[in-house]
Scaffold this motif. Structure first.
Motif, PDB file in Angstrom:
ATOM      1  N   VAL A 178    -113.861  31.901  88.927  1.00  0.00           N
ATOM      2  CA  VAL A 178    -113.251  33.060  88.283  1.00  0.00           C
ATOM      3  C   VAL A 178    -114.043  34.296  88.691  1.00  0.00           C
ATOM      4  N   ALA A 179    -113.327  35.343  89.057  1.00  0.00           N
ATOM      5  CA  ALA A 179    -113.972  36.578  89.516  1.00  0.00           C
ATOM      6  C   ALA A 179    -114.059  37.602  88.402  1.00  0.00           C
ATOM      7  N   LEU A 180    -115.185  38.314  88.356  1.00  0.00           N
ATOM      8  CA  LEU A 180    -115.389  39.433  87.439  1.00  0.00           C
ATOM      9  C   LEU A 180    -115.579  40.685  88.285  1.00  0.00           C
ATOM     10  N   ARG A 181    -114.667  41.623  88.114  1.00  0.00           N
ATOM     11  CA  ARG A 181    -114.705  42.794  88.976  1.00  0.00           C
ATOM     12  C   ARG A 181    -114.703  44.081  88.155  1.00  0.00           C
ATOM     13  N   GLN A 182    -115.402  45.083  88.691  1.00  0.00           N
ATOM     14  CA  GLN A 182    -115.317  46.446  88.174  1.00  0.00           C
ATOM     15  C   GLN A 182    -114.790  47.346  89.298  1.00  0.00           C
ATOM     16  N   TYR A 183    -113.957  48.293  88.918  1.00  0.00           N
ATOM     17  CA  TYR A 183    -113.380  49.200  89.897  1.00  0.00           C
ATOM     18  C   TYR A 183    -113.944  50.600  89.633  1.00  0.00           C
ATOM     19  N   LYS A 184    -115.194  50.773  90.050  1.00  0.00           N
ATOM     20  CA  LYS A 184    -115.934  51.978  89.704  1.00  0.00           C
ATOM     21  C   LYS A 184    -115.459  53.219  90.447  1.00  0.00           C
ATOM     22  N   GLU A 185    -114.571  53.011  91.417  1.00  0.00           N
ATOM     23  CA  GLU A 185    -114.037  54.182  92.117  1.00  0.00           C
ATOM     24  C   GLU A 185    -113.017  54.931  91.260  1.00  0.00           C
ATOM     25  N   ASN A 186    -112.574  54.292  90.169  1.00  0.00           N
ATOM     26  CA  ASN A 186    -111.605  54.949  89.286  1.00  0.00           C
ATOM     27  C   ASN A 186    -112.332  55.868  88.300  1.00  0.00           C
ATOM     28  N   PRO A 187    -111.822  57.077  88.069  1.00  0.00           N
ATOM     29  CA  PRO A 187    -112.505  58.017  87.161  1.00  0.00           C
ATOM     30  C   PRO A 187    -112.339  57.628  85.706  1.00  0.00           C
ATOM     31  N   TYR A 188    -113.339  57.985  84.903  1.00  0.00           N
ATOM     32  CA  TYR A 188    -113.393  57.610  83.487  1.00  0.00           C
ATOM     33  C   TYR A 188    -113.632  58.849  82.636  1.00  0.00           C
ATOM     34  N   PHE A 189    -112.802  58.987  81.571  1.00  0.00           N
ATOM     35  CA  PHE A 189    -112.911  60.132  80.661  1.00  0.00           C
ATOM     36  C   PHE A 189    -113.552  59.729  79.333  1.00  0.00           C
ATOM     37  N   LEU A 228    -104.439  26.551  74.126  1.00  0.00           N
ATOM     38  CA  LEU A 228    -103.073  26.733  74.624  1.00  0.00           C
ATOM     39  C   LEU A 228    -102.989  26.393  76.108  1.00  0.00           C
ATOM     40  N   CYS A 229    -104.049  26.724  76.851  1.00  0.00           N
ATOM     41  CA  CYS A 229    -104.102  26.379  78.264  1.00  0.00           C
ATOM     42  C   CYS A 229    -104.206  24.865  78.441  1.00  0.00           C
ATOM     43  N   ARG A 230    -105.110  24.257  77.698  1.00  0.00           N
ATOM     44  CA  ARG A 230    -105.295  22.810  77.809  1.00  0.00           C
ATOM     45  C   ARG A 230    -104.048  22.046  77.388  1.00  0.00           C
ATOM     46  N   ALA A 231    -103.307  22.613  76.444  1.00  0.00           N
ATOM     47  CA  ALA A 231    -102.085  21.957  75.964  1.00  0.00           C
ATOM     48  C   ALA A 231    -100.892  22.219  76.877  1.00  0.00           C
ATOM     49  N   GLY A 232    -101.084  23.012  77.927  1.00  0.00           N
ATOM     50  CA  GLY A 232    -100.012  23.302  78.858  1.00  0.00           C
ATOM     51  C   GLY A 232     -99.033  24.344  78.363  1.00  0.00           C
ATOM     52  N   LEU A 233     -99.435  25.128  77.355  1.00  0.00           N
ATOM     53  CA  LEU A 233     -98.532  26.124  76.781  1.00  0.00           C
ATOM     54  C   LEU A 233     -98.687  27.488  77.442  1.00  0.00           C
ATOM     55  N   ILE A 234     -99.809  27.723  78.118  1.00  0.00           N
ATOM     56  CA  ILE A 234     -99.958  28.882  78.990  1.00  0.00           C
ATOM     57  C   ILE A 234    -100.628  28.411  80.273  1.00  0.00           C
ATOM     58  N   THR A 235    -100.450  29.155  81.344  1.00  0.00           N
ATOM     59  CA  THR A 235    -101.030  28.754  82.627  1.00  0.00           C
ATOM     60  C   THR A 235    -102.512  29.125  82.690  1.00  0.00           C
ATOM     61  N   PRO A 236    -103.281  28.441  83.559  1.00  0.00           N
ATOM     62  CA  PRO A 236    -104.675  28.843  83.763  1.00  0.00           C
ATOM     63  C   PRO A 236    -104.802  30.310  84.158  1.00  0.00           C
ATOM     64  N   GLU A 237    -103.893  30.787  84.999  1.00  0.00           N
ATOM     65  CA  GLU A 237    -103.935  32.188  85.425  1.00  0.00           C
ATOM     66  C   GLU A 237    -103.766  33.121  84.231  1.00  0.00           C
ATOM     67  N   LYS A 238    -102.799  32.819  83.366  1.00  0.00           N
ATOM     68  CA  LYS A 238    -102.577  33.672  82.197  1.00  0.00           C
ATOM     69  C   LYS A 238    -103.766  33.611  81.247  1.00  0.00           C
ATOM     70  N   TYR A 239    -104.334  32.418  81.077  1.00  0.00           N
ATOM     71  CA  TYR A 239    -105.503  32.300  80.200  1.00  0.00           C
ATOM     72  C   TYR A 239    -106.665  33.133  80.734  1.00  0.00           C
ATOM     73  N   VAL A 240    -106.986  32.968  82.001  1.00  0.00           N
ATOM     74  CA  VAL A 240    -108.151  33.654  82.577  1.00  0.00           C
ATOM     75  C   VAL A 240    -107.950  35.168  82.537  1.00  0.00           C
ATOM     76  N   GLU A 241    -106.808  35.643  82.958  1.00  0.00           N
ATOM     77  CA  GLU A 241    -106.579  37.094  82.952  1.00  0.00           C
ATOM     78  C   GLU A 241    -106.515  37.642  81.527  1.00  0.00           C
ATOM     79  N   GLY A 242    -106.139  36.784  80.579  1.00  0.00           N
ATOM     80  CA  GLY A 242    -106.104  37.205  79.179  1.00  0.00           C
ATOM     81  C   GLY A 242    -107.474  37.443  78.577  1.00  0.00           C
ATOM     82  N   LEU A 243    -108.530  36.989  79.259  1.00  0.00           N
ATOM     83  CA  LEU A 243    -109.894  37.236  78.779  1.00  0.00           C
ATOM     84  C   LEU A 243    -110.304  38.694  78.942  1.00  0.00           C
TER      85      LEU A 243
END
Length: 600
Positions: A478-489, A334-349
């Motif tokens: 493309v950046a891969l980030r963790q936000y470990k300062e946020n609490p997890y239940f 869908l990204c290659r076909a121009g139906l979604i943007t690169p930004e939307k594709y990457v964040e959709g991962l």
């Protein structure tokens, strides 16, 4: 099966090479979801003929007991004499006393419009063949003819991958092809275009049953064309479709059930979303996924699924590749076909990535073993509770993130997954040679080197290791980030009437799990403070910090209890373009990203 062979088969059948089993199907009582079906089995040699309904459907891996929806079964011989019918098991009927010909009549109830079942009403007859037609296993090599009787008063037409004989009569060379040929009867809209080369020119059809306008159909068909052409670029060519035609059978109507199901020369696409109400963008992903199967699954086919078994569940260890790699390409296309943007594709991962890599299930099963679970999860049903939250990762998702890792790892070497898929196509798909996991491993070794291929399969396929995604994604900006300062239940909680209800099985190893909390527990207070009306549980947890120890009051089986929960760092990841993290990629990295996403 090659087109030339099919044509020869039909010619031989016409001159008496083989007897033909014939069907007629009528829809006069469509308002009550019924069809009347007539079957003729001629020149029967055995004294007793066993007929049955399928328990499976091509593209599905679980059992589906289609026999439950047929009734009013009766049989006569060629002279009209009534024949005796007995039932040796829930799926078969035994017919005796015939004179070499059996005429079988029965009623079908069908009211689920998706890729597995059939639906009959006054909007359409949406037919999945295994859910519709009885068959005789001993006669499965015979040609089949079926005469669909469309409701002319409802302006129904017929759309199917079956071969048109004349009028509304269609044929298949054998039972397997017949079973793999879904059919739509409705007042649909039709669009088509030609694609291919001088030596391989194919017709791509969109059969669209919806309540929308002709303009909406045109706009959607333009998106379909872009998907088809982008996927053709992956493999370098289209498959040679039987009869040089491929058909998308799309039902976007309120009474459908959302689904997609691939077949050899067609695919079922169903959704309750109309094109005017979000379907224009949201339904196209299913188009992308199912058409990719025209190569990967229908022709690049696992040996474990060939031939397809209509009587037992179909188990395959290759679904991480067959379904999972297809899922990787779904949004990438869908990204290659121009139906979604690169930004939307990457964040959709992000969602799929977190689902896979934060699942406790990897300690129990590798991708091959996850694939083995398909008969228990692929639209299967059960009444007893299961622990899928902790023991299962969908082979669609698992294979998708592994496809991403393999693609980016190959690109580090100056190679790419597209060319690996081309090689698999050339060796196995184009000539329809069934493959095994070992074949995929061997082909990767030949493509990228033995050390690379062995490392990938030994680490991530035969075992459940996690690739170095931070480095791999960084190689394409493309950046891969963790936000470990946020609490997890670690549990899904819904607040209702000022109480927190744990909705699903608690994730193994999470703070909630360690505290002994479980699905069904009702949390009444945290640190002796009750929930406020309308308050969300996650908002309550955000008020605290990683490392905080909280006292929980809860009710289990009408008994009040207490426990202590220590919040931990949130394990979730976020995937986004490096620019959004303030990191400007180099020209070299941007060039690699453009090569990956095929964007300017």
């Amino acid at each position: 099966m090659k087109t030339s062979f099919l044509i020869l088969f039909f010619y031989l059948s016409l001159i008496g090479f083989s007897q033909t089993n014939s069907y007629e199907i009528f829809f006069e009582n469509a308002v009550h979801h019924e069809a009347e079906i007539k079957v003729t089995f001629p020149e029967i040699i055995e004294d007793t003929l066993l007929v049955r309904m399928s328990r499976t459907s091509p593209g599905r891996y679980a059992l589906h007991e289609f026999a439950k929806n047929i009734y009013a079964i009766r049989a006569t011989d060629g002279t009209g004499k009534k024949l005796k019918i007995t039932r040796p098991n829930p799926y078969e009927w035994s017919i005796t006393g015939h004179n070499g010909t059996i005429h079988l009549n029965y009623t079908l109830f069908a009211n689920r419009g998706d890729g597995t079942y059939s639906q009959i009403d006054e909007t359409h007859a949406h037919l999945n063949i295994p859910a519709t037609f009885m068959y005789a296993p001993t006669l499965s090599n015979r040609p089949v003819e079926v005469n669909f009787k469309p409701r002319e008063d409802l302006n129904w037409k017929v759309a199917t991958q079956l071969h048109l004989v004349s009028g509304t009569t269609y044929s298949a060379p054998n039972l397997s092809y017949f079973m793999d040929s879904p059919t739509e009867l409705s007042n649909f809209q039709l669009r088509e275009f030609q694609v291919g080369s001088k030596d391989n020119n194919q017709t791509i059809q969109l059969v669209l049953h919806h309540k929308g306008t002709e303009q909406e159909t045109d706009e959607y068909f333009d998106k379909v064309k872009k998907v088809v052409l982008a996927e053709k670029e992956v493999y370098g060519e289209l498959p040679v479709f039987d009869y040089e035609k491929y058909t998308f059978l799309a039902c976007y109507i309120p009474n459908a059930s959302g689904d997609g199901m691939e077949h050899r020369n067609s695919t079922i696409l169903t959704s309750t979303r109309s094109l005017a109400d979000g379907g224009m963008e949201r339904n196209i992903g299913t188009v992308s996924h199912e058409f990719f199967h025209a190569w990967n699954v229908e022709r690049i086919r696992p040996k474990s699924l060939k031939p397809f078994d209509f009587e037992e569940a179909n188990m395959s260890g290759e679904l991480w590749f067959a379904e999972g790699f297809t899922s990787y390409y779904t949004n990438l296309i869908l990204c290659r076909a121009g139906l979604i943007t690169p930004e939307k594709y990457v964040e959709g991962l992000t969602g799929t990535f977190n689902y896979v890599w934060n699942s406790p299930a990897r300690q129990f099963f590798n991708p091959i073993e996850m694939s083995y679970q398909a008969p228990f999860v692929d639209a299967s049903t059960s009444v007893d509770p299961v622990n899928r939250e902790n023991t299962f990762i969908s082979y669609y998702s698992y294979g998708s993130v592994l496809g991403l890792a393999l693609d980016l790892s190959l690109r580090v070497k100056g190679l790419n997954l597209d060319d690996y898929m081309k090689l698999v196509w050339e060796i196995y798909g184009k000539n329809e040679v069934p493959y095994t996991i070992e074949d995929l491993h061997k082909t990767l070794n030949a493509f990228a080197g033995k050390s690379f291929g062995d490392s990938f399969f030994n680490s991530f396929i035969y075992k459940s290791g996690m690739p170095d995604y931070e480095t791999l994604l960084g190689s394409v900006g493309v950046a891969l980030r963790q936000y470990k300062e946020n609490p997890y239940f670690g549990a899904s909680v819904k607040v209702h009437d000022s109480k927190g209800n744990i909705q699903r099985n608690v994730k193994i190893g999470s703070p909630a799990y360690k505290a002994g909390l479980a699905k069904g527990d009702v949390i009444t207070a945290i640190n002796n403070k009750e929930f406020e009306e309308g308050q969300k549980f996650d908002d309550v947890i955000k008020q605290y910090a990683v490392g905080d120890t909280l006292s929980f009051n809860y009710i289990r089986f009408d008994v009040e209890k207490t426990t202590v929960v220590t919040l931990e760092p949130n394990p979730s990841y976020k995937i986004l373009l490096s620019e959004k993290e303030g990191i400007i990629p180099s020209k070299e990295v941007l060039s690699k990203r453009k090569s990956w996403l095929k964007v300017d």
